[in-house]
Design a protein around this motif. Structure first.
Motif, PDB file in Angstrom:
ATOM      1  N   UNK A  75       0.943  -0.598   0.185  1.00 48.45           N
ATOM      2  CA  UNK A  75      -0.327   0.096   0.476  1.00 48.45           C
ATOM      3  C   UNK A  75       0.540   1.182   0.062  1.00 48.45           C
ATOM      4  N   UNK A  76       0.560   2.119  -0.675  1.00 48.98           N
ATOM      5  CA  UNK A  76       1.045   3.475  -0.615  1.00 48.98           C
ATOM      6  C   UNK A  76      -0.087   4.666   0.209  1.00 48.98           C
ATOM      7  N   UNK A  77       0.883   6.006  -0.004  1.00 51.03           N
ATOM      8  CA  UNK A  77      -0.424   7.035   0.499  1.00 51.03           C
ATOM      9  C   UNK A  77      -0.127   8.153  -0.143  1.00 51.03           C
ATOM     10  N   UNK A  78       0.786   7.836  -1.660  1.00 51.22           N
ATOM     11  CA  UNK A  78       1.237   8.866  -2.303  1.00 51.22           C
ATOM     12  C   UNK A  78       0.997   8.008  -3.314  1.00 51.22           C
ATOM     13  N   UNK A  79       0.689   7.135  -4.046  1.00 49.15           N
ATOM     14  CA  UNK A  79       0.559   6.382  -5.264  1.00 49.15           C
ATOM     15  C   UNK A  79      -1.076   5.243  -5.071  1.00 49.15           C
ATOM     16  N   UNK A  80      -1.493   5.513  -6.751  1.00 45.19           N
ATOM     17  CA  UNK A  80      -2.720   4.401  -6.274  1.00 45.19           C
ATOM     18  C   UNK A  80      -2.936   3.680  -8.130  1.00 45.19           C
ATOM     19  N   UNK A  81      -1.714   3.821  -8.205  1.00 44.90           N
ATOM     20  CA  UNK A  81      -1.157   2.646  -9.483  1.00 44.90           C
ATOM     21  C   UNK A  81       0.313   2.211  -9.388  1.00 44.90           C
ATOM     22  N   UNK A  82       1.240   1.474 -10.724  1.00 46.51           N
ATOM     23  CA  UNK A  82       2.126   0.933 -11.073  1.00 46.51           C
ATOM     24  C   UNK A  82       3.088   1.053  -9.171  1.00 46.51           C
ATOM     25  N   UNK A  83       1.854   0.497  -8.693  1.00 46.38           N
ATOM     26  CA  UNK A  83       2.993  -0.185  -7.346  1.00 46.38           C
ATOM     27  C   UNK A  83       3.353  -1.195  -6.922  1.00 46.38           C
ATOM     28  N   UNK A  84       4.680  -1.498  -6.252  1.00 45.91           N
ATOM     29  CA  UNK A  84       5.297  -2.871  -5.983  1.00 45.91           C
ATOM     30  C   UNK A  84       4.617  -3.512  -5.961  1.00 45.91           C
ATOM     31  N   UNK A  85       4.497  -5.085  -6.270  1.00 44.12           N
ATOM     32  CA  UNK A  85       4.322  -6.062  -6.646  1.00 44.12           C
ATOM     33  C   UNK A  85       4.600  -6.877  -4.913  1.00 44.12           C
ATOM     34  N   UNK A  86       4.348  -8.118  -4.322  1.00 44.92           N
ATOM     35  CA  UNK A  86       4.792  -9.118  -3.678  1.00 44.92           C
ATOM     36  C   UNK A  86       5.074 -10.243  -4.805  1.00 44.92           C
ATOM     37  N   UNK A  87       5.476 -11.153  -4.838  1.00 43.36           N
ATOM     38  CA  UNK A  87       5.913 -12.614  -5.525  1.00 43.36           C
ATOM     39  C   UNK A  87       5.245 -13.575  -3.572  1.00 43.36           C
ATOM     40  N   UNK A  88       4.535 -15.020  -4.682  1.00 41.20           N
ATOM     41  CA  UNK A  88       4.565 -15.229  -3.346  1.00 41.20           C
ATOM     42  C   UNK A  88       5.504 -15.722  -2.201  1.00 41.20           C
TER      43      UNK A  88
END
Length: 329
Positions: A75-88
């Motif tokens: 999650x982020x307080x400054x961005x809503x798109x292109x967030x980092x992604x967690x691998x399993x």
């Protein structure tokens, strides 16, 4: 005299406190496992398009041996798109006591800033969480120079040389062709040692760190190494073999002197071919004035440049520069 209402209030409050303490005790006893995160690596953050790794320690103090499943959110307080992604997370599920690996990736459009990574572990009705913070920074794409094999030998006599291995290490996703050179030598003297790289340029691709061998040569009386080229020597001697055969043939006909002269001629011709072969592989400096490198300790600062004129990032700091020291005695 105690007021009855006050007594009832005090008793009710005491019961509430006891119930609260008992509930807390039951809650603590119900925690069968804990999640303890490490910091992300690299700790300084990742460039957009890079990835970071961390670990989650899954432990228990109650002897719990059940299976724990994991999920991960960013999650982020400054961005809503292109967030980092967690691998399993891996392994998933896991049984205490275990170390669970976590990898978070970013893309080129991920904004710089801090992101909250929440890992949730679930086993039946029990849910535990661990929180990590990932920094995404705009790391300049560049490279550093590193001495991966120290110079050997470290001390030479004038006329001899030494070698070391230099590595070109990319930063972030840097790619390019880097041409290497010696930026400076100290002290500056006549007949100072000379640098040469093999190969002189290296190509950095796919995050690899190519290497180049640095050779430092000095001027001196022992600066010539002569190697005989065996094939040409054999060619020279081969020319004399027919002459030997002719001598044997002519000995029976009384023409010994004539054939001996021919043999000597063949020897001369063979020598002409042989002599160039002796000096063909001479390894020496251009030293027409018989210069000799002065005895001293020389410090070489190494550098590089790519097609865009970019130098190594560690060149700006004197303490971080790639340098070589050679003593001539």
């Amino acid at each position: 005299m105690f007021n009855t209402r006050q007594v009832l209030r005090a008793a009710g409050f005491a019961v509430f406190v006891c119930l609260f303490i008992a509930a807390q005790g039951r809650f603590a006893q119900a925690q069968n496992f804990t999640l303890t995160p490490s910091a992300f690596s690299p700790s300084a953050g990742v460039d957009p398009g890079g990835q970071a790794t961390a670990t989650i320690a899954l432990n228990t103090t109650t002897g719990f041996t059940g299976s724990v499943s994991f999920t991960c959110t960013v999650t982020s307080t400054q961005a809503t798109t292109d967030l980092p992604t967690c691998l399993a997370p891996s392994p998933n599920p896991a049984i205490p006591n275990a170390i669970v690996s976590l990898t978070v990736t970013t893309i080129g459009q991920t904004l710089a800033g801090q992101y909250t990574v929440t890992v949730t572990g679930t086993s039946g009705s029990e849910v535990e969480t661990a929180t990590l913070f990932l920094n995404v920074v705009n790391v300049p794409q560049d490279y550093t120079l590193t001495i991966t094999t120290p110079i050997s030998p470290g001390t030479v006599t004038a006329g001899n040389g030494a070698q070391a291995t230099l590595s070109v290490t990319p930063i972030a996703s840097y790619t390019g062709t880097v041409t290497l050179s010696c930026f400076s030598i100290s002290p500056v003297v006549t007949a100072a040692p000379i640098c040469a790289f093999n190969p002189p340029s290296v190509k950095v691709t796919n995050g690899a760190a190519p290497t180049s061998v640095l050779t430092i040569s000095t001027y001196g009386p022992t600066g010539t190494v002569t190697k005989l080229q065996t094939p040409r020597m054999l060619y020279g001697f081969a020319l004399a073999l027919p002459a030997l055969a002719l001598i044997g043939a002519g000995a029976g006909r009384g023409g010994r002197k004539k054939w001996l002269g021919l043999f000597l001629l063949m020897i001369v011709v063979g020598s002409i071919v042989l002599l160039p072969s002796c000096g063909q592989n001479n390894v020496m400096l251009n030293n027409p004035n018989s210069l000799i490198t002065p005895k001293n300790t020389y410090v070489f600062t190494l550098t590089g440049v790519d097609a865009n004129g970019e130098g190594p990032s560690n060149a700006a700091s004197t303490s971080a520069q790639a340098s070589i020291t050679l003593t001539v005695n």
